[in-house]
Design a protein around this motif. Structure first.
Motif, PDB file in Angstrom:
ATOM      1  N   MET A 247       3.760  17.627  -1.058  1.00 22.60           N
ATOM      2  CA  MET A 247       2.728  16.619  -0.788  1.00 22.60           C
ATOM      3  C   MET A 247       2.241  16.701   0.655  1.00 22.60           C
ATOM      4  N   ILE A 248       3.161  17.034   1.568  1.00 18.86           N
ATOM      5  CA  ILE A 248       2.781  17.160   2.980  1.00 18.86           C
ATOM      6  C   ILE A 248       1.765  18.281   3.141  1.00 18.86           C
ATOM      7  N   LEU A 249       1.995  19.392   2.431  1.00 20.05           N
ATOM      8  CA  LEU A 249       1.072  20.519   2.550  1.00 20.05           C
ATOM      9  C   LEU A 249      -0.209  20.285   1.747  1.00 20.05           C
TER      10      LEU A 249
ATOM     11  N   GLU B  49       0.838  -1.201   0.000  1.00 20.46           N
ATOM     12  CA  GLU B  49       0.000   0.000   0.000  1.00 20.46           C
ATOM     13  C   GLU B  49       0.870   1.247   0.000  1.00 20.46           C
ATOM     14  N   HIS B  50       0.411   2.267  -0.678  1.00 20.62           N
ATOM     15  CA  HIS B  50       1.096   3.555  -0.722  1.00 20.62           C
ATOM     16  C   HIS B  50       2.502   3.464  -1.301  1.00 20.62           C
ATOM     17  N   LEU B  51       2.704   2.569  -2.256  1.00 21.95           N
ATOM     18  CA  LEU B  51       4.013   2.484  -2.900  1.00 21.95           C
ATOM     19  C   LEU B  51       4.177   3.667  -3.853  1.00 21.95           C
ATOM     20  N   ASP B  52       5.354   4.298  -3.788  1.00 19.27           N
ATOM     21  CA  ASP B  52       5.674   5.410  -4.695  1.00 19.27           C
ATOM     22  C   ASP B  52       4.587   6.486  -4.717  1.00 19.27           C
ATOM     23  N   THR B  53       4.284   7.035  -3.545  1.00 17.66           N
ATOM     24  CA  THR B  53       3.184   8.012  -3.485  1.00 17.66           C
ATOM     25  C   THR B  53       3.631   9.455  -3.234  1.00 17.66           C
ATOM     26  N   VAL B  54       4.876   9.690  -2.878  1.00 19.69           N
ATOM     27  CA  VAL B  54       5.277  11.058  -2.540  1.00 19.69           C
ATOM     28  C   VAL B  54       6.269  11.627  -3.572  1.00 19.69           C
ATOM     29  N   CYS B  55       7.545  11.328  -3.411  1.00 23.68           N
ATOM     30  CA  CYS B  55       8.547  11.901  -4.327  1.00 23.68           C
ATOM     31  C   CYS B  55       8.629  11.143  -5.650  1.00 23.68           C
ATOM     32  N   TYR B  56       8.249   9.874  -5.601  1.00 20.20           N
ATOM     33  CA  TYR B  56       8.454   9.009  -6.770  1.00 20.20           C
ATOM     34  C   TYR B  56       7.120   8.736  -7.466  1.00 20.20           C
ATOM     35  N   ARG B  57       6.129   9.617  -7.223  1.00 19.51           N
ATOM     36  CA  ARG B  57       4.775   9.322  -7.690  1.00 19.51           C
ATOM     37  C   ARG B  57       4.618   9.390  -9.206  1.00 19.51           C
ATOM     38  N   PHE B  58       5.545  10.063  -9.893  1.00 19.22           N
ATOM     39  CA  PHE B  58       5.396  10.182 -11.343  1.00 19.22           C
ATOM     40  C   PHE B  58       6.380   9.300 -12.104  1.00 19.22           C
ATOM     41  N   LYS B  59       6.910   8.282 -11.437  1.00 18.27           N
ATOM     42  CA  LYS B  59       8.005   7.551 -12.072  1.00 18.27           C
ATOM     43  C   LYS B  59       7.594   6.908 -13.392  1.00 18.27           C
ATOM     44  N   SER B  60       6.300   6.607 -13.550  1.00 13.34           N
ATOM     45  CA  SER B  60       5.864   5.981 -14.799  1.00 13.34           C
ATOM     46  C   SER B  60       5.109   6.947 -15.707  1.00 13.34           C
ATOM     47  N   VAL B  61       5.014   8.203 -15.307  1.00 12.26           N
ATOM     48  CA  VAL B  61       4.273   9.179 -16.117  1.00 12.26           C
ATOM     49  C   VAL B  61       5.185   9.733 -17.213  1.00 12.26           C
TER      50      VAL B  61
END
Lengths: 428, 167
Positions: A222-224, A3-15
């Protein structure tokens, strides 16, 4: 499935084209920054939110980020500086490079927010000299952000001025130490400074300065956006949020995995494809080679959090997880690590400059099977005499791996004592 | 003494502009890199030119050149192949690549082939451990998960590009 894999800094790795402004904006990027510029919230409130998120420095030291930000006196006279540390070079660590390549705008947005919160007008983003492609990406992203009025003078028509510059290093591990980085920015040898004074009061050009790691700053938008509670609850009570772990060594699919803190090492190992068939986990260095080694069996029941790694006698460090299977010659591994530290010692402090050479020589001798009687103890003693006697933490970065290798894998190191030399001792 | 070219001066000025007016010294790292990229290495004269251009003492230039590992004080091969030998790459056969280069090119770390085409080096961690073993080409191009066969192909490609340039 994690759950929540690659959700903050790495969230666009496949975009596709995730590093461009249109794509980042389309995904909701810069919304937080635009809102800040528009509503001008109290900077203290932003710092409180970062504190509440539990975010800690992701470069290795793990210092609470909000607390670090609160040390800067916003009313101090003269310029104040934010420095982003992208001098990634801790062996086993390759996460910041991924942020720079896939998500540079989120880092820029994080820097802008941090600068606003601390009342800073100039940001220096320092990348290691070998990062040619990441540098190009960051330059292109910065140009886009500048053209869109997000960075520079009179941001989005407001009175806010925040300037930003990407800077390249020239090859040096120690530049990653925050005060050494300030020296490099001043055009000097990267010798770490005595502390105090801390950068918060006297940093770059003697002015108040904060140095933060790339992953730390890139986490802030993302925190904000989602709220400090959201971020904090991703992790454990003591380790808020997610962390990017770079997994390398003897795993089938090495890579970077951003997982909630508290995720089990087993899970991380599975994400990275596991060990080769029929192999067992001999040893793991969980946080870059400056951290203590942990026997494989202990790691297999450990969780990847600040407290979880402390429980097995090591630390999360930079999140550089190096896995060694049962084929590994550990004496050789230690020797390879110590060659690195000998090469990278800046030479400023005598215990480190001289000691790193001795440690490397002794480890090398053992790795080659040419060890002399008592060499393992000698190695331990020399390493201990470096620890705590240097200006920066490089001394510990030599000593911790050595003492932990000896603690857990002494027989493997003793095996490097040449039979002839062993006989001399037996005869005494 | 030959002076820095206009193009080099322009590039240095770009770096210089990133720092406060009173901090010309801050630009020395990139000024040196700029000159090195153009000349292939940093001669004594180059150091003097950089010092003069930034209006800082020569000693402040020299101390930087002798500290950072990316500066070269002597010409090297047309291409440099730097094999990372830090732990993750070591665990993934980086030393096999060095051995292969020795066989293929006849030179070891720190040496340049007789035809002046290739210099072989050892690099410390390049932050590419997920693609171990990693090789850095010409200080800036990353090659990851490098096998001896990939290394051969790379050498062939780089050799051809020189032939083309010469032709």
């Amino acid at each position: 499935m994690v759950e929540h894999l690659d959700t903050v800094c790495y969230r666009f790795k496949s975009v596709k084209d995730s590093w461009t402004l249109p794509v980042y904006t389309e995904q909701g990027g810069y919304a937080v920054w635009k809102e800040i510029v528009k509503t001008a919230p109290a900077p203290e409130d932003i710092i409180e939110k970062v504190k509440a998120s539990g975010l800690r420095g992701r470069g290795g030291a793990g210092f609470p980020t909000g607390l670090k930000w609160s040390f800067v006196d916003r009313t101090a006279a003269g310029p104040k500086y934010l420095v982003c540390n992208s001098d990634e070079g801790e062996p086993g660590t390759f996460k910041d490079r991924e942020i720079l390549l896939t998500n540079p705008h989120q880092l820029i947005e994080g820097m802008l927010i941090a600068a606003y919160a601390m009342g800073m007008n100039v940001c220096y983003h320092f990348l290691r000299g070998e990062f040619a492609l990441p540098f190009q990406r960051c330059e292109a992203a910065l140009a886009e952000a500048r053209a869109a009025g997000l960075v520079g003078e009179g941001i989005l028509g407001s009175k806010l001025n925040i300037e930003m510059h990407n800077i390249l290093g020239a090859g040096s591990y120690i530049v990653g130490e925050e005060t050494a980085m300030l020296e490099a920015l001043e055009g000097k040898r990267a010798y770490p400074r005595y502390k105090p004074p801390f950068p918060a009061t006297q940093g770059l050009y003697g002015q108040p300065t904060t140095v933060n790691n790339t992953e730390t700053l890139a986490s802030v938008p993302m925190i904000l956006e989602k709220g400090p509670e959201w971020f904090a609850q991703l992790g454990t009570a003591k380790s808020g949020g997610t962390k990017m772990f770079s997994v390398s060594g003897h795993v089938c699919q090495p890579g970077v995995f951003e997982v909630p803190l508290g995720t089990s090492f087993q899970t991380l190992l599975e994400l990275s494809g596991g060990l080769a068939s029929g192999r067992s986990c001999l040893a793991v260095i969980p946080g870059g080679t400056s951290m203590r080694v942990v026997p494989g069996d202990q790691m297999l029941s450990a969780e990847m959090s600040y407290e979880g790694m402390e429980a097995v006698g090591s630390a999360i460090g930079s999140g550089g997880v190096i896995v060694m299977d049962d084929r590994t010659d550990l004496a050789e591994a230690l020797a390879v690590m110590m060659q690195f530290y000998q090469h990278e010692s800046c030479g400023q402090c005598t215990p480190c400059r001289e000691g790193s050479g001795w440690v490397s020589t002794l480890a090398d001798r053992l790795a080659q099977g040419l060890g002399r009687s008592g060499d393992v103890d000698r190695l331990y003693t020399v390493a201990q005499q470096i620890e705590g006697r240097t200006i920066c933490a490089f001394g510990e970065a030599i000593s911790w791996p050595v003492s932990s290798f000896i603690k857990h894998f002494r027989p493997q190191l003793e095996a490097g004592i040449a039979p002839a030399n062993q006989a001399v001792e037996d005869g005494q | 003494m030959a002076e820095l070219s206009d193009q080099i001066c322009q590039t240095i000025d770009t770096w210089r502009a990133k720092f406060p007016n009173s901090q010309a010294r801050s630009a020395v790292l990139m000024a040196l890199r700029t000159v090195q990229d153009a000349d292939g290495y940093l001669s004594d004269e180059a150091l003097e030119n950089v010092a003069a251009y930034l209006n800082i003492p020569l000693a402040q230039v020299s101390e930087v050149v002798s500290f950072y590992s990316m500066y070269r004080r002597a010409p090297e091969g047309q291409h440099t192949l730097a094999v990372c030998t830090s732990l993750s790459c070591h665990l993934c056969q980086a030393h096999g690549l060095l051995a292969h280069l020795k066989t293929r090119l006849g030179v070891g770390p720190g040496e340049t082939t007789q035809d002046g085409r290739f210099t072989v080096k050892v690099a410390e961690c390049l932050a590419a451990c997920g693609g171990a073993p990693a090789v850095l080409v010409d200080d800036q191009h990353y090659h990851e998960c490098v096998t001896p066969a990939a290394l051969d192909a790379l050498i062939d490609e780089l050799s051809e590009s020189k032939d083309t340039a010469d032709g």
